[in-house]
Design an enzyme around this catalytic site. Structure first.
Site, PDB file in Angstrom:
ATOM      1  N   MET A 249     -44.147 -19.995  24.103  1.00 41.19           N
ATOM      2  CA  MET A 249     -44.334 -21.321  24.840  1.00 41.19           C
ATOM      3  C   MET A 249     -44.700 -22.186  23.586  1.00 41.19           C
ATOM      4  SD  MET A 249     -47.122 -20.634  27.843  1.00 41.19           S
ATOM      5  CE  MET A 249     -47.825 -19.071  27.079  1.00 41.19           C
TER       6      MET A 249
ATOM      7  N   ASP B  93     -42.366 -16.691  41.071  1.00 38.04           N
ATOM      8  CA  ASP B  93     -42.005 -18.029  40.316  1.00 38.04           C
ATOM      9  C   ASP B  93     -40.730 -18.110  39.976  1.00 38.04           C
ATOM     10  OD1 ASP B  93     -44.591 -18.173  39.563  1.00 38.04           O
ATOM     11  OD2 ASP B  93     -44.588 -17.497  37.592  1.00 38.04           O
TER      12      ASP B  93
ATOM     13  N   LYS C 116     -42.412 -23.509  38.860  1.00 37.69           N
ATOM     14  CA  LYS C 116     -42.588 -24.852  38.259  1.00 37.69           C
ATOM     15  C   LYS C 116     -41.186 -25.203  37.743  1.00 37.69           C
ATOM     16  CE  LYS C 116     -44.655 -27.699  34.643  1.00 37.69           C
ATOM     17  NZ  LYS C 116     -43.894 -28.730  35.075  1.00 37.69           N
TER      18      LYS C 116
HETATM   19  C1  LIG Z   1     -46.063 -18.498  30.769  1.00 36.54           C
HETATM   20  S1  LIG Z   1     -45.469 -17.482  29.504  1.00 36.54           S
HETATM   21  C2  LIG Z   1     -45.377 -16.186  30.238  1.00 36.54           C
HETATM   22  C3  LIG Z   1     -45.104 -14.886  29.612  1.00 36.54           C
HETATM   23  C4  LIG Z   1     -44.803 -13.703  30.442  1.00 36.54           C
HETATM   24  N1  LIG Z   1     -45.824 -13.213  31.238  1.00 36.54           N
HETATM   25  C5  LIG Z   1     -44.307 -12.358  29.627  1.00 36.54           C
HETATM   26  O1  LIG Z   1     -44.913 -11.508  29.505  1.00 36.54           O
HETATM   27  O2  LIG Z   1     -43.151 -12.366  29.105  1.00 36.54           O
HETATM   28  C6  LIG Z   1     -43.642 -18.136  29.339  1.00 36.54           C
HETATM   29  C7  LIG Z   1     -43.131 -17.706  27.720  1.00 36.54           C
HETATM   30  O3  LIG Z   1     -42.769 -16.733  27.883  1.00 36.54           O
HETATM   31  C8  LIG Z   1     -41.434 -16.593  26.994  1.00 36.54           C
HETATM   32  N2  LIG Z   1     -40.445 -16.181  27.847  1.00 36.54           N
HETATM   33  C9  LIG Z   1     -40.383 -15.658  29.166  1.00 36.54           C
HETATM   34  N3  LIG Z   1     -39.041 -15.208  29.440  1.00 36.54           N
HETATM   35  C10 LIG Z   1     -38.349 -15.208  28.359  1.00 36.54           C
HETATM   36  C11 LIG Z   1     -37.099 -15.334  28.056  1.00 36.54           C
HETATM   37  N4  LIG Z   1     -36.112 -14.361  29.019  1.00 36.54           N
HETATM   38  N5  LIG Z   1     -36.526 -15.394  27.068  1.00 36.54           N
HETATM   39  C12 LIG Z   1     -37.420 -16.046  25.813  1.00 36.54           C
HETATM   40  N6  LIG Z   1     -38.647 -16.331  26.220  1.00 36.54           N
HETATM   41  C13 LIG Z   1     -39.177 -15.974  27.338  1.00 36.54           C
HETATM   42  C14 LIG Z   1     -41.418 -18.046  26.634  1.00 36.54           C
HETATM   43  O4  LIG Z   1     -42.163 -18.121  25.425  1.00 36.54           O
HETATM   44  C15 LIG Z   1     -42.037 -18.904  27.632  1.00 36.54           C
HETATM   45  O5  LIG Z   1     -42.422 -20.149  27.353  1.00 36.54           O
END
Ligand SMILES: C[S@@+](CC[C@H](N)C(=O)[O-])C[C@H]1O[C@@H](n2cnc3c(N)ncnc32)[C@H](O)[C@@H]1O
Length: 367
Positions: free
Chosen positions: A292, A155, A177
């Site tokens: 998200m 990703d 994406k």
């Molecule tokens: C599709 S979800 C995936 C979550 C991921 N599997 C996890 O355990 O962190 C994507 C969301 O994770 C959060 N996210 C992921 N990385 C982040 C970061 N570095 N800072 C803030 N939010 C993050 C946001 O809410 C983002 O929209």
């Protein structure tokens, strides 16, 4: 740039590249890792490669690096360059680039020679959770799986700098994406994992945070199981808990709450695709962690207020957690959406709603 001492013996040279022009030749998986690491170190990166992955195209389109879609040309590419990374995935071509650099007195780094390993009789897939973005938050088991990989299906929101450690022959398939751009459908990702594994390759699925928390890891596991592909899981540091922690928010601070609810806000309350009971959530007494949910925050805050959660409930939104540009917006349930919009914060972001979002370590008595 320091080599990882764990990689083996040799001279470890530190070269300051902040503000310097650096050229990466090639678009191998390792090249992608070098590009990310050099950008993190503040270098002005130029990539010279006829074909590159979507991540490089995205960075080039955003003006974060320069991409020349052609072969390496010493006369064009070496003047003014502090360092060249030759990572074409072909040792002979890398050697030619290194020789030209030596002739022009320019530092050149080439990947470590490939270690020849017997190909496994059957391929395998390892689902690796990459953590929230800082390479330091990738687990040791995750790094080991990357080093052993023949193929990495990655990703975009992962610590790409970790790909520097890939074997030179390793192929990177970028299915990330691009914002407002193309996305690879999940069934196509499943197909890629299975196809490479059935061809006898060690495949790593490299995914942000933890693969099983809003990460489609379950679907990938099921696709591999259906095809008889051996699969293992390396859990990752999830943004749901790590990102609040990085902003100093202890999501279950004793005395403030006895639990935490992690919710996806990718669709707003009331949407036919939403299965979240926001009224029950408002009465749960747990900390609410929203993923998200940047675009949907106004609707979610309204639903929680309508269900009786007090207007002065502390709230905080943390964007780009663990990265150098991490930002925190603080407020209450009544005004957090407005404050986030005014701040211009963009995804990825995590919002925390509950007393812990107002946690102040200086006002807590030591036990
Ligand atoms: C599709 S979800 C995936 C979550 C991921 N599997 C996890 O355990 O962190 C994507 C969301 O994770 C959060 N996210 C992921 N990385 C982040 C970061 N570095 N800072 C803030 N939010 C993050 C946001 O809410 C983002 O929209």
């Amino acid at each position: 740039m320091a080599d990882d001492p764990a990689q083996g013996s040799g001279y470890h040279v530190t070269l300051t590249v902040a503000g310097a022009a650096v050229t990466v030749v090639g678009a191998s998986g390792a090249a992608l890792g070098h590009i990310a690491a050099l950008r993190d170190a503040g270098a002005r990166v130029t990539v010279v490669a006829t074909e590159v992955t979507a991540a490089v195209v995205d960075l080039a389109e955003r003006g974060l690096l320069t991409w020349h879609a052609r072969d390496f040309d010493a006369d064009l590419d070496l003047p003014g360059t502090r360092l060249v990374v030759a990572a074409t995935g072909d040792a002979a071509r890398d050697g030619c680039v290194a020789a030209r650099c030596q002739a022009h007195d320019v530092w050149c780094v080439t990947p470590a020679p490939a270690v020849t390993r017997p190909r496994p009789a059957r391929g395998e897939v390892t689902l690796v959770g990459a953590g929230p973005g800082d390479p330091g938050l990738l687990t040791l088991a995750g790094r080991a799986a990357l080093r052993a990989a023949d193929v990495v299906v990655t990703d975009r929101l992962v610590p790409l700098a970790a790909l520097r450690e890939l074997a030179p022959h390793a192929e990177v398939v970028d299915v990330g994406k691009v914002p407002r751009g193309r996305a690879t459908p999940q069934h196509e990702i499943n197909r890629l994992l299975v196809e490479h594994a059935l061809a006898g390759r060690r495949v790593v699925r490299f995914k942000g945070g933890d693969s099983f928390l809003f990460g489609r890891g379950g679907e990938e596991l099921a696709a591999c199981a259906a095809a008889g592909v051996p699969t293992s899981v390396v859990p990752g540091v999830s943004s749901a808990l790590a990102v609040p922690a990085l902003a100093g928010i202890p999501v279950t601070h004793r005395g403030l709450t006895q639990g935490v609810s992690v919710v996806s806000g990718h669709v707003p309350p009331g949407d036919e695709r939403s299965s979240v009971n926001y009224a029950a959530l408002a009465r749960s007494g747990t900390t609410i962690v929203l993923l998200m949910a940047v675009a949907t925050l106004p609707d979610i805050a309204r639903a929680l207020l309508a269900a009786g959660l007090p207007t002065d409930t502390p709230a905080a939104t943390v964007a780009d957690g663990s990265l150098t540009h991490q930002r925190v917006v603080r407020g209450t349930l009544a005004d957090i959406a407005e404050r986030v919009a005014a701040s211009g914060v963009k995804p990825p972001a995590v919002t925390v709603i509950g007393a812990v979002a107002g946690f102040d370590p200086t006002s807590v008595d030591a036990p």
